[in-house]
Structure formats: C-alpha cells, structure tokens
Write an enzyme that holds these catalytic residues in place. Structure first.
Site, PDB file in Angstrom:
ATOM      1  CE  LYS A 116      19.309   9.591 -25.702  1.00 13.23           C
ATOM      2  NZ  LYS A 116      19.882   9.661 -24.374  1.00 13.23           N
ATOM      3  CE  LYS A 137      22.078  12.851 -13.138  1.00 18.84           C
ATOM      4  NZ  LYS A 137      23.320  12.329 -13.694  1.00 18.84           N
ATOM      5  CE  LYS A 143      13.979   6.334 -17.832  1.00 14.57           C
ATOM      6  NZ  LYS A 143      15.096   6.760 -18.638  1.00 14.57           N
ATOM      7  CG  ASP A 158      15.159   7.873 -22.561  1.00 18.08           C
ATOM      8  OD1 ASP A 158      15.167   6.844 -21.853  1.00 18.08           O
ATOM      9  OD2 ASP A 158      16.207   8.490 -22.880  1.00 18.08           O
ATOM     10  NE  ARG A 205      16.864 -14.584 -21.311  1.00 21.78           N
ATOM     11  CZ  ARG A 205      16.234 -14.045 -22.325  1.00 21.78           C
ATOM     12  NH1 ARG A 205      15.083 -14.536 -22.711  1.00 21.78           N
ATOM     13  NH2 ARG A 205      16.733 -13.022 -22.980  1.00 21.78           N
ATOM     14  CG  HIS A 207      15.765  11.580 -15.930  1.00 22.09           C
ATOM     15  ND1 HIS A 207      15.659  10.663 -14.913  1.00 22.09           N
ATOM     16  CD2 HIS A 207      16.399  10.937 -16.932  1.00 22.09           C
ATOM     17  CE1 HIS A 207      16.205   9.513 -15.304  1.00 22.09           C
ATOM     18  NE2 HIS A 207      16.659   9.652 -16.521  1.00 22.09           N
ATOM     19  CG  HIS A 251      19.977   8.015 -13.041  1.00 20.95           C
ATOM     20  ND1 HIS A 251      19.253   7.807 -14.171  1.00 20.95           N
ATOM     21  CD2 HIS A 251      20.990   8.833 -13.397  1.00 20.95           C
ATOM     22  CE1 HIS A 251      19.797   8.471 -15.169  1.00 20.95           C
ATOM     23  NE2 HIS A 251      20.862   9.105 -14.727  1.00 20.95           N
TER      24      HIS A 251
HETATM   25  C1  BG6 Z   1      18.571   7.641 -18.779  1.00 21.82           C
HETATM   26  C2  BG6 Z   1      18.053   7.681 -20.193  1.00 21.82           C
HETATM   27  O1  BG6 Z   1      17.502   7.516 -17.878  1.00 21.82           O
HETATM   28  O2  BG6 Z   1      19.282   8.831 -18.495  1.00 21.82           O
HETATM   29  C3  BG6 Z   1      19.200   7.871 -21.167  1.00 21.82           C
HETATM   30  O3  BG6 Z   1      17.379   6.467 -20.478  1.00 21.82           O
HETATM   31  C4  BG6 Z   1      20.019   9.079 -20.790  1.00 21.82           C
HETATM   32  O4  BG6 Z   1      18.725   7.990 -22.503  1.00 21.82           O
HETATM   33  C5  BG6 Z   1      20.418   9.035 -19.316  1.00 21.82           C
HETATM   34  O5  BG6 Z   1      21.182   9.092 -21.601  1.00 21.82           O
HETATM   35  C6  BG6 Z   1      21.071  10.331 -18.887  1.00 21.82           C
HETATM   36  O6  BG6 Z   1      21.587  10.184 -17.592  1.00 21.82           O
HETATM   37  P1  BG6 Z   1      22.824  11.034 -17.086  1.00 21.82           P
HETATM   38  O7  BG6 Z   1      22.959  10.657 -15.655  1.00 21.82           O
HETATM   39  O8  BG6 Z   1      23.985  10.620 -17.935  1.00 21.82           O
HETATM   40  O9  BG6 Z   1      22.449  12.467 -17.295  1.00 21.82           O
END
Ligand code: BG6
Length: 489
Positions: free
Chosen positions: A339, A182, A148, A235, A50, A240, A178
């Site tokens: 975290k 990897k 996601k 999250d 935007r 993942h 993602h």
């Molecule tokens: C993301 C999460 O999908 O993956 C984040 O939303 C997280 O909170 C991240 O930090 C971790 O990804 P990676 O590739 O750094 O392990």
C-alpha cells in the site's frame, strides 16, 4: 460491442447489505448488469443488516452508491426500473430469536435460485449459514457466496469450510477472489492456451523468471481495524497474488470446466516450496510505510493512522517463491504487493532468457519480455528486439508489440464483481476457489508467517509514495542480478 447474454431470474440476498462492499461493489455491479439488460426484471435484490431501515431508505442508499460509482453515466430512467428489484430486511442473522420472516417474505416462492452473499466479517460466516439452513432457505438450488478472507489461518479456514459445508454442498459454494473476475486475469488463460506461440516456451528452458506486482497508492484508510489484524500477506498474498501465480504456472487444464481448472491450480499450490526460517530473511522482505507524498499529497505513515500508534503488521511484502516441479525448476517467481506506493499498478512480467549468442553486440542487452497489465490500462505487451531505422550501423532496441484493451475494444470495462455475480447466477464455478485451494494457500502462508516469527525477520520501512517500496525489495532482486520491471526503465 460487448455482448450480454441475459441470465435466468434469481433472488439475491446480501448480508451486510448496507456495508462498504455492498455499496462500493455489489449494488453498482448489479445495477450495471441490469442497465445492460442482463438481469431480468422479475429478479429480487434484498439487502440485509441490523440497521432499522425501510425499503425506501435502502433504495436511496443504493441510489447514492450507484451514482457515486457511475458518475455522469448514471441513468436515472433505468434506475426507476432497477429500484423496483430492491428491498430491505432488518435482521441480526446471528441471533437465535431473529425474525427471518422479514427476509423470507421478500423472497419469491417459485423455484428460481436464491443466492446468499455474505458481505460480512468471516467470523460470522458459520452462524449465518446455520441460520439460513434452520430457516429452510438452503434448499433446492440455493447458493452461498463468501468473500475473502476465508479465515485468518489454516485452522480457522478449515473451521469455516466445514461449518458452511454442513449447510451447502461444495458445488453450491462460491468463494470469491475478485482478481479472478478481472478481464486481464481471465485473458491469461486465453493468452496461454488459445495461442500456440507461448506454451512451447512457457517453462524453465525459455523463461528466466517471473514477476508479479500488485501496487496500490491508497493507504489503509478506514479499514485500519481489519487491516492491522491481517497485513499484506493475509490480505493480498494468500489470495490475489497466489491465484495469479497459479494461473501463470499451472499446466493446461483439459477444458475450462471449473474442476479441471481448479485441480490444476491446486497442483501449483502443492508444489510451492515452503518458506523455511533459515531463508526467510534472505528471500522475503516485510515493511511498513512511513509518511510521504503520494500523488502530490502529503500522507501519514501507517503507525500514525492507527489508534495505538504501534504495530507489527506489514503493509508491503516482497518475496522469492519457487514452484518445485519439472516445468518451473530453478525459475524464481518474485512477488510483491504494497500500500501507499507511488501509483496503482498491477502487472505480471514474464522475463525470457537472453538469446544464447549476442551477435548484435552490447546493444542486444535486453531479452524478450511479456507484460500482462491488469490495471490500469489493461493490456498485453511483448517486448522484442528491433533494428533502429537508419543507415549508420546496426543498432538494436527493445520495443513493445502493444495490445491496449481500451484502444482495441473501446468498451466500458466491467468491474470484476459484475462478471463474478453473473457467473454465480449461471452456476459457473470456474472463477471461484475450491475448498482445498483456500486451505493449501493458507498452509503456505502460515509457513511464511511462522518463518518470519522464528527468524525474527526485521520490519523495514519505506516512505509513502516510493515506486519500489523499501530499498530491501530492490536488493532482493539485485542479489540475483535482476531488477523489478518499471515501465520504460
Ligand atoms: C482487496 C484487499 O481484496 O483488494 C484490499 O482487501 C485491496 O486491501 C484490494 O485494496 C485491491 O483490489 P483492486 O481490485 O483495487 O486491485
């Protein structure tokens, strides 16, 4: 040397083109693929948001982003070629009266695929898709890429899937997790199904249990707004960790075709035992980080990072899961993610059973263990029992056969997004989630969150910087006479 096979010419439109994901991941990923000669020069990359920006402003933002990501390896000469691919369209895609001409004029009119990447909040996935459809851009071989989290629960995920599915058919929707991009995660498939060694042992008769750890040293930083409404389960676990569990637990697919792999993963999700309220307190741990020291730096606790100063959102979760099928009967899968732990490390540990007869005595205390390290120092280690050298008696040690990717291949490790973006261009859906996968995973996660509510599972705390998070996470395994694997301990 890594080999890069050029892809066909394409146009990609990034909604949220000036946002965090675009700057940290997408633009650098496209830049790297271009520098390696994989992206044809006639391709186009259009940022959309935007903000009122010119093409030159967007190029300069993209340059900063790519420079930050590549550091000293930034190639100024290649950049002058790459920036020619970039342009910008100012557009509020959710508005009825939006000026789509600003975007369509930047796309080519030949029959190359157009890729629409939604790097925006999932709340506006459906309106943007509808607008793409109305603008006549969902035609031909157009593809949609969704980040996601797809929704916040099963109901919202279904609504998103139905809404985007009304514009794009399922075979043109790429739902990104993602972690599947990897290298080590893809290698899991090769390790399991490209070798004869592991598969005969890959079941309850030889495996004692499995651990999946995704630990991060970062806090929630400037994502507190999003994170506080999500928490570690939504999250990280919903996507993942469950995806990793699927790849570990699934049956051999007939081939590496997308649907073969995805069908096997869905079967695992189907077999995941729901967490019942009765056992939620026993089998799961939820926790929040308090202040502490991470990497030598004093950091705030989670609550201090929030404006309101109070929250019932977990930043850490550990749990024991069961895959109820023939192969995995009575084999626990221990999952944890958090975290602000001591260091960033993600790994999968396959713990084999003890040898049936300890003929070397007490020394033979350890059984075989396969460790698949996702990050950092990607690699695979297989711990075996070895005789200590020397004539004085017979002593046994557990030592790793070590395959370090960095040492073996000596190449730059492409970021997951580089691989995934090129797969979208190639039309390869194998590393993307099918609709049912996302929905099955939400169903299980909704059950877990409900069980937490029903059973009033207490929120534990841990000091930022602790190796294992809260002490209760340790207890979860100690109750079963097991321990989390900590490198070297
Ligand atoms: C993301 C999460 O999908 O993956 C984040 O939303 C997280 O909170 C991240 O930090 C971790 O990804 P990676 O590739 O750094 O392990």
């Amino acid at each position: 040397m890594a080999k890069f096979i050029p892809v066909d010419t394409f146009d990609i439109v990034i909604f949220g083109g000036t946002g965090d994901l675009s700057r940290r991941k997408l633009l650098p990923a496209l830049y790297h693929r271009f520098v390696d000669g994989q992206i044809p020069e006639a391709s186009r990359i259009v940022g959309v948001s935007r903000s009122e920006l010119s093409d030159a402003d967007f190029r300069s933002l993209a340059r900063d982003a790519c420079k930050t990501s590549t550091g000293e390896d930034f190639d100024a000469k290649a950049w002058t070629q790459f920036e020619k691919l970039l342009s910008y369209a100012c557009l509020d895609a959710t508005k009825e009266d939006a000026d789509w001409e600003a975007l369509t004029s930047r796309l080519s009119d030949d029959d190359r695929p157009s890729i629409f990447y939604l790097a925006v909040t999932p709340k506006i996935y459906v309106p943007i898709c509808q607008a793409i459809g109305k603008a006549g851009l969902a035609k031909g071989d157009a593809r949609l890429v969704l980040e996601k989290p797809i929704g916040t629960d099963l109901e919202s995920a279904k609504a998103i899937n139905a809404g985007v599915g009304a514009v794009f058919s399922e075979d043109r929707i790429y739902r990104i997790d993602h972690y599947l991009g990897k290298e080590t995660v893809q290698n899991l498939l090769v390790l399991r199904f490209g070798n004869t060694l592991f598969e005969p042992l890959w079941n309850r008769t030889a495996i004692d249990h499995i651990q999946i750890t995704v630990a991060e040293d970062v806090g929630v930083g400037d994502r507190a707004g999003y994170y506080d409404s999500a928490g570690a389960v939504r999250d990280m676990v919903q996507n993942h960790l469950l995806q990793l569990l699927c790849l570990i637990a699934m049956e051999p697919p007939n081939s590496i075709e997308a649907d073969e792999i995805r069908t096997e993963k869905i079967k695992v999700l189907n077999a995941l035992r729901p967490v019942r309220s009765k056992y939620a307190g026993r089998d799961t741990v939820r926790a929040q980080y308090g202040p502490g020291t991470v990497n030598g730096e004093q950091v705030k606790g989670y609550l201090e990072e929030l404006d309101e100063g109070e929250s019932g959102t977990e930043t850490f979760v550990a749990l024991k899961a069961w895959v109820d099928n023939w192969r995995w009967s009575r084999v626990p899968f221990y999952l944890r993610t958090g975290k602000r732990m001591r260091s960033r490390h993600s790994e999968i540990v396959v713990q084999f059973r003890e040898a049936p007869h300890a003929m070397f005595g007490e020394d033979q205390a350890h059984s075989n263990r396969l460790i698949i390290r996702l990050q950092p120092d990607e690699g695979v280690q297989l711990y075996v029992q070895i005789k200590e050298p020397g004539p004085g008696g017979l002593r046994v040690q557990s030592l790793p056969l070590n395959l370090s990717y960095a040492e073996t291949f000596q190449v730059r490790y492409p970021d997951a997004y580089e691989r995934l973006l090129m797969d979208v261009v190639r039309g390869n859906l194998a590393l993307f989630m099918r609709r049912e996968e996302v929905e099955e995973a939400w169903e299980w996660v909704d059950g877990l969150l409900e069980a937490w509510d029903d059973a009033k599972v207490p929120m534990r705390t841990y000091s930022a910087g602790l190796e294992d998070g809260p002490v209760e996470s340790r207890m979860l395994l100690r109750e079963d006479d097991r321990d989390w694997w900590s490198n070297g301990k």
